[in-house]
Write an enzyme that holds these catalytic residues in place. Structure first.
Site, PDB file in Angstrom:
ATOM      1  N   THR A   1       0.842  -1.201   0.000  1.00 62.47           N
ATOM      2  CA  THR A   1       0.000   0.000   0.000  1.00 62.47           C
ATOM      3  C   THR A   1       0.878   1.253   0.000  1.00 62.47           C
ATOM      4  OG1 THR A   1      -1.692  -1.175   1.247  1.00 62.47           O
ATOM      5  CG2 THR A   1      -1.788   1.220   1.333  1.00 62.47           C
TER       6      THR A   1
ATOM      7  N   THR B   1       4.083   4.847  -3.446  1.00 65.40           N
ATOM      8  CA  THR B   1       5.118   4.200  -4.266  1.00 65.40           C
ATOM      9  C   THR B   1       4.545   2.918  -4.881  1.00 65.40           C
ATOM     10  OG1 THR B   1       6.654   5.010  -2.583  1.00 65.40           O
ATOM     11  CG2 THR B   1       7.570   3.565  -4.267  1.00 65.40           C
TER      12      THR B   1
ATOM     13  N   ASP C   1       6.231  -3.830  -1.429  1.00 66.24           N
ATOM     14  CA  ASP C   1       5.621  -2.834  -0.551  1.00 66.24           C
ATOM     15  C   ASP C   1       6.565  -1.645  -0.368  1.00 66.24           C
ATOM     16  OD1 ASP C   1       3.768  -1.672   1.116  1.00 66.24           O
ATOM     17  OD2 ASP C   1       3.680  -3.341   2.534  1.00 66.24           O
ATOM     18  N   GLY C   2       6.046  -0.563   0.159  1.00 64.62           N
ATOM     19  CA  GLY C   2       6.854   0.619   0.432  1.00 64.62           C
ATOM     20  C   GLY C   2       7.295   0.641   1.891  1.00 64.62           C
ATOM     21  N   ALA C   3       7.872   1.756   2.311  1.00 64.13           N
ATOM     22  CA  ALA C   3       8.266   1.921   3.719  1.00 64.13           C
ATOM     23  C   ALA C   3       8.326   3.408   4.038  1.00 64.13           C
ATOM     24  CB  ALA C   3       9.626   1.276   3.972  1.00 64.13           C
ATOM     25  N   ASP C   4       8.142   3.717   5.305  1.00 63.23           N
ATOM     26  CA  ASP C   4       8.274   5.120   5.728  1.00 63.23           C
ATOM     27  C   ASP C   4       9.720   5.450   6.087  1.00 63.23           C
ATOM     28  OD1 ASP C   4       5.479   5.751   5.522  1.00 63.23           O
ATOM     29  OD2 ASP C   4       5.220   4.365   7.191  1.00 63.23           O
TER      30      ASP C   4
ATOM     31  N   LYS D   1       6.808   1.173   9.091  1.00 61.45           N
ATOM     32  CA  LYS D   1       5.770   1.204   8.064  1.00 61.45           C
ATOM     33  C   LYS D   1       4.430   1.539   8.709  1.00 61.45           C
ATOM     34  CE  LYS D   1       5.474  -2.106   5.098  1.00 61.45           C
ATOM     35  NZ  LYS D   1       4.947  -1.092   4.160  1.00 61.45           N
TER      36      LYS D   1
ATOM     37  N   GLY E   1       0.426   4.689   5.771  1.00 63.11           N
ATOM     38  CA  GLY E   1      -0.870   4.618   5.087  1.00 63.11           C
ATOM     39  C   GLY E   1      -1.904   3.845   5.881  1.00 63.11           C
TER      40      GLY E   1
ATOM     41  N   GLU F   1      -0.090  -5.484   6.020  1.00 62.61           N
ATOM     42  CA  GLU F   1       1.221  -5.507   5.352  1.00 62.61           C
ATOM     43  C   GLU F   1       2.144  -6.517   6.018  1.00 62.61           C
ATOM     44  OE1 GLU F   1       2.268  -1.380   5.609  1.00 62.61           O
ATOM     45  OE2 GLU F   1       1.316  -0.912   3.697  1.00 62.61           O
TER      46      GLU F   1
HETATM   47  C1  5RP Z   1       1.284   1.977   4.317  1.00 62.16           C
HETATM   48  C2  5RP Z   1       2.757   1.841   4.300  1.00 62.16           C
HETATM   49  C3  5RP Z   1       3.467   2.391   3.124  1.00 62.16           C
HETATM   50  O1  5RP Z   1       4.182   1.385   2.505  1.00 62.16           O
HETATM   51  C4  5RP Z   1       4.375   3.484   3.602  1.00 62.16           C
HETATM   52  O2  5RP Z   1       3.607   4.429   4.322  1.00 62.16           O
HETATM   53  C5  5RP Z   1       5.072   4.175   2.438  1.00 62.16           C
HETATM   54  O3  5RP Z   1       4.132   4.856   1.666  1.00 62.16           O
HETATM   55  P1  5RP Z   1       4.544   5.819   0.489  1.00 62.16           P
HETATM   56  O4  5RP Z   1       5.075   4.969  -0.593  1.00 62.16           O
HETATM   57  O5  5RP Z   1       3.247   6.515   0.141  1.00 62.16           O
HETATM   58  O6  5RP Z   1       5.543   6.793   1.019  1.00 62.16           O
HETATM   59  O7  5RP Z   1       3.386   1.313   5.177  1.00 62.16           O
HETATM   60  O8  5RP Z   1       0.741   1.508   5.504  1.00 62.16           O
END
Ligand code: 5RP
Length: 226
Positions: free
Chosen positions: A28, A31, A83-86, A96, A99, A105
């Site tokens: 989610t 990215t 997946d993405g990461a913060d 993470k 979102g 996740e």
């Molecule tokens: C959602 C997440 C996302 O992977 C994380 O927030 C990164 O999002 P973005 O790609 O919008 O920066 O953990 O729960």
């Protein structure tokens, strides 16, 4: 290159690693949005895969693009999750859940043979803790749970929507976003303290779950860490 272009680059790179026949875990975020767009394109070009996803949002986007979904409740193994990461440090430890999809996740990542994390360069760090740590908690007894979190020395806020209403996850839980005053020396210890509080369902700390990290830089180059 803009940040969005970096995200797109990382998303495309990951989508191009997907192989015929795979059951793909779709994460989610903004990215992953680009990953899904490219995956849709590849499916239209003939790639044959099935998918599960960590959020209603990603599911909607992927299904509208024609990606075939499996029932998450009937599978025991996912071939590859993207997946993405913060935040991600050089050992692959992550925060993470920006979102709000952290629980699903983590279920996807821990069910996957392999997980690829896609980020732009702003997400990399030496030590975790600059970003907020999302903690998913059940609504029942919310004040008592937050009190216990605070008693452990953590301060935060209940996540709200832009209209001021409380944000609920896809699991009908609440997110308590913790803000740290210092960078974290031992995030594993923080995770343990939090996860042991009744009412806490999951924390946004992800350890030992990233098999490969794709980092897109503003100058247009991509780094892959295994
Ligand atoms: C959602 C997440 C996302 O992977 C994380 O927030 C990164 O999002 P973005 O790609 O919008 O920066 O953990 O729960």
């Amino acid at each position: 290159m803009t940040l969005d272009n970096c995200k797109k680059l990382a998303g495309i790179k990951a989508a191009d690693l997907i192989e015929d026949g795979m059951l793909v875990g779709i994460g989610t975020g903004s990215t992953v949005f680009f990953f899904i767009e490219r995956l849709i394109e590849r499916c239209k070009e003939g790639l044959s895969i099935s998918a599960v996803s960590s959020s209603e949002r990603s599911t909607k986007q992927a299904k509208e693009g024609g990606i075939v979904f499996k029932d998450i409740n009937t599978i025991t193994k996912i071939d590859l999750t993207v997946d993405g990461a913060d935040e991600i440090d050089h050992t692959g430890r992550m925060i993470k859940g920006g979102g709000g999809a952290l629980l699903r996740e983590k279920i996807l990542a821990s069910t996957s043979t392999s997980t690829i994390i896609i980020v732009d360069e702003t997400k990399t760090c030496e030590k975790l803790g600059k970003q907020k740590l999302p903690v998913e908690i059940v609504p029942f007894g919310i004040d008592a749970t937050i009190y216990k979190i605070n008693q452990q020395g953590y301060k935060g806020v209940v996540r709200k929507n832009s209209d001021g209403s409380i944000y609920y996850t896809d699991n009908d839980n609440i997110i308590y976003d913790i803000y740290f005053e210092h960078l974290l020396e031992e995030p594993e210890a923080d995770h343990l303290k939090l996860i042991n509080i009744p009412g806490v369902v999951e924390t946004g700390f992800f350890f030992n779950l990233a098999k490969k990290v794709i980092i897109a830089f503003e100058d247009g180059h991509i780094e892959e860490r295994n």
